[in-house]
Design an enzyme around this catalytic site. Structure first.
Site, PDB file in Angstrom:
ATOM      1  N   PHE A   1       0.821  -1.230   0.000  1.00 51.98           N
ATOM      2  CA  PHE A   1       0.000   0.000   0.000  1.00 51.98           C
ATOM      3  C   PHE A   1       0.849   1.272   0.000  1.00 51.98           C
ATOM      4  CE2 PHE A   1      -1.106  -0.734   4.825  1.00 51.98           C
ATOM      5  CZ  PHE A   1       0.193  -0.497   5.181  1.00 51.98           C
ATOM      6  N   GLU A   2       0.169   2.401  -0.238  1.00 56.64           N
ATOM      7  CA  GLU A   2       0.805   3.705  -0.478  1.00 56.64           C
ATOM      8  C   GLU A   2       1.750   3.650  -1.681  1.00 56.64           C
ATOM      9  OE1 GLU A   2      -0.719   5.781   0.992  1.00 56.64           O
ATOM     10  OE2 GLU A   2      -0.548   5.879   3.159  1.00 56.64           O
ATOM     11  N   GLY A   3       1.380   2.824  -2.666  1.00 60.33           N
ATOM     12  CA  GLY A   3       2.220   2.612  -3.840  1.00 60.33           C
ATOM     13  C   GLY A   3       3.086   1.396  -3.629  1.00 60.33           C
TER      14      GLY A   3
END
Length: 379
Positions: free
Chosen positions: A362-364
């Site tokens: 997550f968050e890229g």
């Protein structure tokens, strides 16, 4: 092990001590049960808000803590070392406040930020969609302009605190192409907004992750943050800061795994001596410690650049990449140190290993971080 931190002021040192006290008293004693039973820790986030831990990175004029980002991130790390689910949710809340603070009008800031930063309103971040995760420009959730505001229709996915948060930083399409996405502040109880069943995740069980369905939800025009078409700019600038939050969470989780492994290795004996005194194990633990220290240094370097007003997008991606890969390696090695016991639920290290995996996603994803870094190098 208590990390000996280099902090810029006595206020910062006092804040870390307060965080440790709260984390030991309120988080450490509850984490195992809530993660095992997959139950939400009701009342905990308002408590963190009352202690001033939910608005640290924002100015005092809006009720924030006015702390440098490097201090805020070390608070996040301390929380993550006791309970990763809570630390991730605090990081996401801080991320959800970012569009209001950075792109909101003075009226919007005065209206919403004090309650957000005090923890009276808990936030979620709603960018991803079922078919548009890393490809944020492919969003399909629609925001159609009406006489009074916007009508929102579509689906969102992977929302931390979904169904529980009081507000969501929502990204929806107001036009075509990458410049056709806008940012809104959506209330969590809006008519026509429903949430799916919490995802059955590998880890981070105490805080739900859900989908959301907007069925013609009406938002008045005051809930548009920034201008129409600025959505991706807002999202990506917010994610630079959010990636540092996840890096700090990963370091806290890795530190907890290292601490548990060292404690066990000093107690467990084989062939007449402690296993930490066997060179094979001692060197493994040394590599784990080096990975944790190195990861911490990367997020602090990026945070100090942010605090100094310098560009830090590449450094944020480096920190997220390095810290989350380190957490995955360190938690896996911690399980190895425990041997067969590490594979059982009798010890926390198996949970740490499961929790570390999502931090690479997550968050890229870490593949996206490599793309961001390489593009910066190519400029």
């Amino acid at each position: 092990m208590t990390v000996d931190r280099l902090l810029p002021s006595q206020d910062a040192r006092d804040l870390i001590e307060l965080t440790r006290e709260i984390a030991d008293k309120e988080l450490a004693r509850r984490a195992d049960r809530h993660e095992r039973e997959e139950t939400y820790p009701s009342g905990l986030f308002p408590l963190l808000g009352e202690a001033g831990l939910l608005g640290l990175a924002y100015p005092e004029e809006y009720g924030g803590g006015g702390q440098p980002y490097e201090v805020y991130l070390q608070v996040i790390e301390e929380l993550a070392a006791r309970w990763a689910s809570v630390a991730v949710a605090v990081s996401v809340h801080t991320l959800a406040c970012f569009p209001v603070f950075t792109y909101g009008t003075d009226e919007q800031k005065s209206r919403w930020l004090p309650d957000m930063l005090a923890g009276r309103l808990i936030g979620g971040y709603s960018l991803s969609e079922p078919q548009a995760g890393s490809d944020a420009a492919a969003l399909t959730c629609q925001a159609v302009k009406t006489d009074d505001g916007y009508r929102i229709t579509g689906n969102k996915a992977w929302i931390t605190h979904g169904g529980i948060a009081d507000f969501y930083a929502l990204f929806a399409r107001t036009g075509s192409g990458s410049r056709g996405i806008s940012c809104f502040l959506a209330p969590g109880t809006a008519d026509g907004l429903t949430f799916g069943r919490p995802e059955e995740k590998m880890g981070l069980h105490a805080v739900p992750t859900t989908t959301a369905h907007y069925d013609g939800v009406l938002l008045d025009s005051s809930r548009l943050l920034g201008s129409e078409g600025e959505g991706l700019q807002i999202a990506f600038s917010a994610l630079d800061s959010g990636r540092l939050g996840i890096a700090a969470c990963a370091v806290g989780l890795a530190q907890a795994a290292l601490d548990e492994a060292v404690t066990y290795a000093k107690e467990r004996q084989t062939f007449g001596k402690r296993i930490i005194d066997h060179q094979g194990l001692g060197f493994l633990l040394a590599d784990m410690a080096a990975a944790v220290d190195s990861a911490r240094a990367t997020y602090l370097d990026a945070a100090r650049r942010r605090d100094a007003g310098l560009g830090y997008s590449r450094q944020a991606s480096v920190a997220k990449l390095v810290a989350t890969d380190a957490a995955m390696k360190v938690t896996t090695d911690a399980v190895q140190v425990f041997g067969g016991y590490g594979y059982t639920r009798e010890f926390r290290v198996e949970r740490y290993m499961r929790e570390a995996k999502i931090m690479q996603i997550f968050e890229g994803t870490n593949q996206i971080q490599r793309l961001v870094i390489s593009r910066h190098l190519a400029k």
